[in-house]
Enzyme design. Sequence first.
Site, PDB file in Angstrom:
ATOM      1  N   THR A 152       6.369   0.525   2.144  1.00  0.00           N
ATOM      2  CA  THR A 152       7.336   1.341   2.872  1.00  0.00           C
ATOM      3  C   THR A 152       6.546   2.344   3.703  1.00  0.00           C
ATOM      4  OG1 THR A 152       8.812   1.148   0.973  1.00  0.00           O
ATOM      5  CG2 THR A 152       9.400   2.768   2.661  1.00  0.00           C
TER       6      THR A 152
ATOM      7  N   LYS B 247      14.951  -0.573   4.791  1.00  0.00           N
ATOM      8  CA  LYS B 247      14.439  -0.058   3.512  1.00  0.00           C
ATOM      9  C   LYS B 247      14.678   1.450   3.379  1.00  0.00           C
ATOM     10  CE  LYS B 247      11.737   0.609  -0.081  1.00  0.00           C
ATOM     11  NZ  LYS B 247      12.122   0.320  -1.448  1.00  0.00           N
TER      12      LYS B 247
ATOM     13  N   LEU C 188       0.831  -1.210   0.000  1.00  0.00           N
ATOM     14  CA  LEU C 188       0.000   0.000   0.000  1.00  0.00           C
ATOM     15  C   LEU C 188       0.863   1.257   0.000  1.00  0.00           C
ATOM     16  CD1 LEU C 188      -2.539  -1.448   2.555  1.00  0.00           C
ATOM     17  CD2 LEU C 188      -3.063  -0.849   0.179  1.00  0.00           C
ATOM     18  N   PRO C 189       0.278   2.397  -0.423  1.00  0.00           N
ATOM     19  CA  PRO C 189       1.121   3.572  -0.684  1.00  0.00           C
ATOM     20  C   PRO C 189       1.701   4.268   0.540  1.00  0.00           C
ATOM     21  CG  PRO C 189      -1.197   4.047  -1.189  1.00  0.00           C
ATOM     22  CD  PRO C 189      -1.093   2.584  -0.919  1.00  0.00           C
TER      23      PRO C 189
ATOM     24  N   LYS D 268       8.078  10.589  -0.005  1.00  0.00           N
ATOM     25  CA  LYS D 268       7.646  10.008   1.275  1.00  0.00           C
ATOM     26  C   LYS D 268       8.796   9.251   1.939  1.00  0.00           C
ATOM     27  CE  LYS D 268       6.173   5.945   1.046  1.00  0.00           C
ATOM     28  NZ  LYS D 268       5.528   4.651   0.771  1.00  0.00           N
TER      29      LYS D 268
HETATM   30  P1  NAD Z   1       0.825   2.226  -6.242  1.00  0.00           P
HETATM   31  O1  NAD Z   1       0.263   3.549  -5.876  1.00  0.00           O
HETATM   32  O2  NAD Z   1       1.085   1.881  -7.666  1.00  0.00           O
HETATM   33  O3  NAD Z   1      -0.084   1.046  -5.619  1.00  0.00           O
HETATM   34  C1  NAD Z   1      -0.762   1.169  -4.404  1.00  0.00           C
HETATM   35  C2  NAD Z   1      -2.105   0.463  -4.554  1.00  0.00           C
HETATM   36  O4  NAD Z   1      -2.808   0.576  -3.319  1.00  0.00           O
HETATM   37  C3  NAD Z   1      -3.006   1.090  -5.641  1.00  0.00           C
HETATM   38  O5  NAD Z   1      -3.492   0.077  -6.525  1.00  0.00           O
HETATM   39  C4  NAD Z   1      -4.141   1.728  -4.841  1.00  0.00           C
HETATM   40  O6  NAD Z   1      -5.385   1.733  -5.524  1.00  0.00           O
HETATM   41  C5  NAD Z   1      -4.175   0.836  -3.618  1.00  0.00           C
HETATM   42  N1  NAD Z   1      -4.824   1.468  -2.479  1.00  0.00           N
HETATM   43  C6  NAD Z   1      -4.720   2.753  -2.056  1.00  0.00           C
HETATM   44  N2  NAD Z   1      -5.495   2.942  -0.964  1.00  0.00           N
HETATM   45  C7  NAD Z   1      -6.084   1.754  -0.701  1.00  0.00           C
HETATM   46  C8  NAD Z   1      -6.986   1.296   0.292  1.00  0.00           C
HETATM   47  N3  NAD Z   1      -7.442   2.115   1.247  1.00  0.00           N
HETATM   48  N4  NAD Z   1      -7.391   0.010   0.273  1.00  0.00           N
HETATM   49  C9  NAD Z   1      -6.941  -0.843  -0.692  1.00  0.00           C
HETATM   50  N5  NAD Z   1      -6.094  -0.480  -1.679  1.00  0.00           N
HETATM   51  C10 NAD Z   1      -5.665   0.807  -1.668  1.00  0.00           C
HETATM   52  O7  NAD Z   1       2.162   2.092  -5.365  1.00  0.00           O
HETATM   53  P2  NAD Z   1       3.388   1.097  -5.629  1.00  0.00           P
HETATM   54  O8  NAD Z   1       4.424   1.794  -6.450  1.00  0.00           O
HETATM   55  O9  NAD Z   1       2.871  -0.235  -6.019  1.00  0.00           O
HETATM   56  O10 NAD Z   1       3.998   1.030  -4.138  1.00  0.00           O
HETATM   57  C11 NAD Z   1       3.376   0.289  -3.094  1.00  0.00           C
HETATM   58  C12 NAD Z   1       4.303   0.322  -1.880  1.00  0.00           C
HETATM   59  O11 NAD Z   1       5.552  -0.287  -2.222  1.00  0.00           O
HETATM   60  C13 NAD Z   1       4.633   1.742  -1.412  1.00  0.00           C
HETATM   61  O12 NAD Z   1       4.704   1.754  -0.009  1.00  0.00           O
HETATM   62  C14 NAD Z   1       5.979   2.023  -2.049  1.00  0.00           C
HETATM   63  O13 NAD Z   1       6.719   2.990  -1.322  1.00  0.00           O
HETATM   64  C15 NAD Z   1       6.613   0.653  -2.028  1.00  0.00           C
HETATM   65  N6  NAD Z   1       7.601   0.381  -3.090  1.00  0.00           N
HETATM   66  C16 NAD Z   1       7.397   0.781  -4.392  1.00  0.00           C
HETATM   67  C17 NAD Z   1       8.373   0.486  -5.353  1.00  0.00           C
HETATM   68  C18 NAD Z   1       8.210   0.885  -6.816  1.00  0.00           C
HETATM   69  O14 NAD Z   1       9.205   0.838  -7.555  1.00  0.00           O
HETATM   70  N7  NAD Z   1       7.028   1.265  -7.285  1.00  0.00           N
HETATM   71  C19 NAD Z   1       9.521  -0.220  -4.993  1.00  0.00           C
HETATM   72  C20 NAD Z   1       9.667  -0.646  -3.674  1.00  0.00           C
HETATM   73  C21 NAD Z   1       8.705  -0.332  -2.724  1.00  0.00           C
END
Ligand code: NAD
Length: 300
Positions: free
Chosen positions: A96, A171, A66-67, A240
């Site tokens: 994260t 992380k 989740l974000p 963030k």
């Molecule tokens: P993203 O925004 O693409 O995905 C997050 C998902 O969560 C979305 O599909 C959104 O609709 C969903 N969401 C939001 N609020 C919600 C709720 N209340 N209930 C259910 N679903 C909900 O983000 P991401 O890039 O996939 O990143 C996810 C996590 O992983 C973050 O914490 C990010 O920091 C971490 N991360 C991302 C990357 C990357 O390269 N994208 C790499 C490592 C870690």
Amino acid sequence: MAEAVGFIGVGNMGAPMCRRLLDAGFDLTIYDINEDAVAELVDLGATKAASPAAVASAAEVVLVSLPTPDVVKAVALGPGGISSGNRVKTYVDLSTTGPRMAAEVAAALADTDIAVVDTPVSGGVSGAVAGTLAVMAAAAPEALERVRAPLEVIGNVFHVGEEAGMGQTMKLANNLLSATALAISSEAMVMGVKAGLDPRIMLDVINSGSGKNTATDGKFAGAILPRKFDLGFSVGLMHKDVALALAEGEAMGIPMTLAATVRDVWERALAELGSDADFSEIVKCVERRAGVEVKPPEDG
Ligand code: NAD
């Protein structure tokens, strides 16, 4: 019988992880507020749930990606959240969120039978697709063993500690370095291009020399020189992470001099590019002020 696993948050990272879990034969139940993202995975064999609690009533292991910290807290502990599910035994947070939120959620779940595995990941969308993420697990050994099989489908599992929050600190240290590498490499590359150097030659030299880092070795050649900006990690999420790292370091009394400047650079990127911009677009903030673009000379 296929092992049941729940997954909440099927965005840039969660969706490819879910595809791998489906390919590996897990019986997957998912939830996301984005109906389109859910539908794509249902087409591949996942089962759609109506709430986080419904996911946690369908599987003993529930993973979330989740974000932000607030979203994680609401999904884990809020009304209709994971803690109200009747089957879940292990909650696995791949997001994260910072050590404080991880510890807060773990403390709130301590009164239940739900064990916590704090395990953020690194390696980007390409790592999630390939199943090569660095998976930084902080958990009691027996809790980690219960979820090792699905975690090994998404990457290489490192047991970094037992207390919730230690995975998060690991992380944040990693992403502070990644954020710094991309920001400073943007300045160095723009400087060279403005002076007339070919950015392809610059990358060849830097990656054979002592300036090599995770931005010059991959991100520039793959996403910035071809102007694709498609790494799948947003400016908002990187900002963030840097802000969380700075807050944690300062809370521990550590001088975070460079981190404060890096946070300011990402804050400016957030204001100029918007939260959803790809994090590789940070180079544009430097380019605009310099009046040049980092691309091969024949591309104009
Ligand atoms: P993203 O925004 O693409 O995905 C997050 C998902 O969560 C979305 O599909 C959104 O609709 C969903 N969401 C939001 N609020 C919600 C709720 N209340 N209930 C259910 N679903 C909900 O983000 P991401 O890039 O996939 O990143 C996810 C996590 O992983 C973050 O914490 C990010 O920091 C971490 N991360 C991302 C990357 C990357 O390269 N994208 C790499 C490592 C870690």
